[in-house]
Design a protein around this motif. Structure first.
Motif, PDB file in Angstrom:
ATOM      1  N   THR A  72       0.817  -1.212   0.000  1.00  0.00           N
ATOM      2  CA  THR A  72       0.000   0.000   0.000  1.00  0.00           C
ATOM      3  C   THR A  72       0.853   1.264   0.000  1.00  0.00           C
ATOM      4  O   THR A  72       0.546   2.224  -0.715  1.00  0.00           O
ATOM      5  N   ILE A  73       1.933   1.285   0.805  1.00  0.00           N
ATOM      6  CA  ILE A  73       2.711   2.529   0.907  1.00  0.00           C
ATOM      7  C   ILE A  73       4.219   2.357   0.717  1.00  0.00           C
ATOM      8  O   ILE A  73       4.900   3.317   0.395  1.00  0.00           O
ATOM      9  N   GLY A  74       4.780   1.186   0.935  1.00  0.00           N
ATOM     10  CA  GLY A  74       6.222   1.011   0.818  1.00  0.00           C
ATOM     11  C   GLY A  74       6.939   1.345   2.111  1.00  0.00           C
ATOM     12  O   GLY A  74       6.490   2.208   2.885  1.00  0.00           O
ATOM     13  N   PRO A  75       8.073   0.677   2.398  1.00  0.00           N
ATOM     14  CA  PRO A  75       8.781   0.877   3.673  1.00  0.00           C
ATOM     15  C   PRO A  75       9.236   2.314   3.917  1.00  0.00           C
ATOM     16  O   PRO A  75       9.136   2.819   5.031  1.00  0.00           O
ATOM     17  N   VAL A  76       9.749   2.969   2.891  1.00  0.00           N
ATOM     18  CA  VAL A  76      10.220   4.348   3.077  1.00  0.00           C
ATOM     19  C   VAL A  76       9.052   5.270   3.404  1.00  0.00           C
ATOM     20  O   VAL A  76       9.142   6.137   4.287  1.00  0.00           O
ATOM     21  N   GLN A  77       7.937   5.071   2.714  1.00  0.00           N
ATOM     22  CA  GLN A  77       6.752   5.879   3.008  1.00  0.00           C
ATOM     23  C   GLN A  77       6.238   5.608   4.415  1.00  0.00           C
ATOM     24  O   GLN A  77       5.737   6.521   5.082  1.00  0.00           O
ATOM     25  N   ALA A  78       6.365   4.364   4.878  1.00  0.00           N
ATOM     26  CA  ALA A  78       5.934   4.046   6.239  1.00  0.00           C
ATOM     27  C   ALA A  78       6.737   4.851   7.254  1.00  0.00           C
ATOM     28  O   ALA A  78       6.176   5.412   8.212  1.00  0.00           O
ATOM     29  N   LEU A  79       8.033   4.950   7.064  1.00  0.00           N
ATOM     30  CA  LEU A  79       8.862   5.745   7.966  1.00  0.00           C
ATOM     31  C   LEU A  79       8.475   7.219   7.908  1.00  0.00           C
ATOM     32  O   LEU A  79       8.440   7.907   8.938  1.00  0.00           O
ATOM     33  N   ARG A  80       8.162   7.693   6.722  1.00  0.00           N
ATOM     34  CA  ARG A  80       7.741   9.095   6.597  1.00  0.00           C
ATOM     35  C   ARG A  80       6.403   9.318   7.284  1.00  0.00           C
ATOM     36  O   ARG A  80       6.184  10.368   7.903  1.00  0.00           O
ATOM     37  N   GLN A  81       5.493   8.340   7.167  1.00  0.00           N
ATOM     38  CA  GLN A  81       4.218   8.473   7.862  1.00  0.00           C
ATOM     39  C   GLN A  81       4.428   8.606   9.360  1.00  0.00           C
ATOM     40  O   GLN A  81       3.818   9.461  10.005  1.00  0.00           O
ATOM     41  N   ILE A  82       5.265   7.757   9.912  1.00  0.00           N
ATOM     42  CA  ILE A  82       5.514   7.809  11.350  1.00  0.00           C
ATOM     43  C   ILE A  82       6.036   9.179  11.748  1.00  0.00           C
ATOM     44  O   ILE A  82       5.574   9.789  12.730  1.00  0.00           O
TER      45      ILE A  82
END
Length: 246
Positions: free
Chosen positions: A212-222
């Protein structure tokens, strides 16, 4: 008074859903409670329906096949009438009216636009950073998702939470993180019977998230979500401290 519709997706949660409903149906702030049975093979739906005669605010919707959590939640959103939605997992352990009330309170009082839980057994890292970015227990305005049902149906089974995060960040929503020091989510290996089955289930969930978002995007979301946190009073729950401010 804010009207809250509570949506509880459930799949094969016969051993656990009664305890969740016993708590939820005591919460006067909830104008309706919608259980969406996602094609369960056990008695989940029957247990939920056994509460209907005493609780007219309860509805039980049955999906004919197991389509996944996101599809079940989308069905509940389409049926919900409240201005705000409350999402709860159906397998929570130790849920109390006080914990649920604490999750509702910041939004009901206008101190936050949305809220999400930080359960006792959430990963230590989430406690360290003060945020469980994939928490399934959330409160948010219905308008954030009501016009996005088609998008929800295109998501992987477990892509819902990070999809919501993307909306919250885009709208710069004020986020209240509500500690739940007495509430747990059961480990998948306990529910499924073996460590191997639990690991496979966890891997599928993380695969859906990263599709859905990708690992890098997950870190940015956090990072972005931590910046959107607001301070709020959680003193009604034992063992909690005030949430950090942005």
């Amino acid at each position: 008074m804010t009207a809250f519709s509570c949506i509880i997706p459930a799949y094969n949660e016969g051993p656990r859903i009664a305890a969740v409903l016993e708590c939820v149906l005591r919460q006067e702030e909830l104008s309706e409670v919608i259980v969406v049975d996602d094609g369960s093979r056990d008695d989940t739906a029957a247990i939920a329906e056994s509460y209907r005669s005493a609780h007219p605010q309860l509805r039980v919707l049955r999906q004919s096949v197991n389509a996944g959590k996101t599809a079940a939640v989308a069905r509940g959103i389409a049926e919900a009438q409240g201005a705000h939605l409350v999402f709860l997992d159906s397998d929570l352990l130790g849920l109390t009216p006080e914990a649920l009330g604490a999750l509702l309170a910041p939004v009901a009082a206008g101190r936050a636009d949305v809220s999400l839980s930080l359960r006792r057994n959430a990963p230590r890292l989430w406690h360290a950073i003060g945020l469980d970015y994939i928490s399934g227990e959330r409160v948010l305005p219905r308008a954030m998702l009501a016009d996005r049902l088609e998008e929800l149906h295109r998501l992987p089974q477990f892509g819902l939470e990070v999809f919501m995060n993307r909306i919250w960040i885009a709208e710069q929503a004020r986020i209240a993180v509500v500690p739940w020091p007495e509430v747990d989510s059961p480990m998948k290996h306990d529910k499924l019977g073996t460590w191997r089955a639990g690991l496979r289930a966890d891997a599928r969930m993380m695969g859906d998230i990263f599709r859905t978002i990708g690992p890098v995007q997950a870190l940015r979301q956090i990072r972005h979500m931590r910046g959107l946190r607001v301070r709020h009073d959680v003193g009604a729950l034992p063992g909690t401290k005030a949430a950090p401010t942005r």
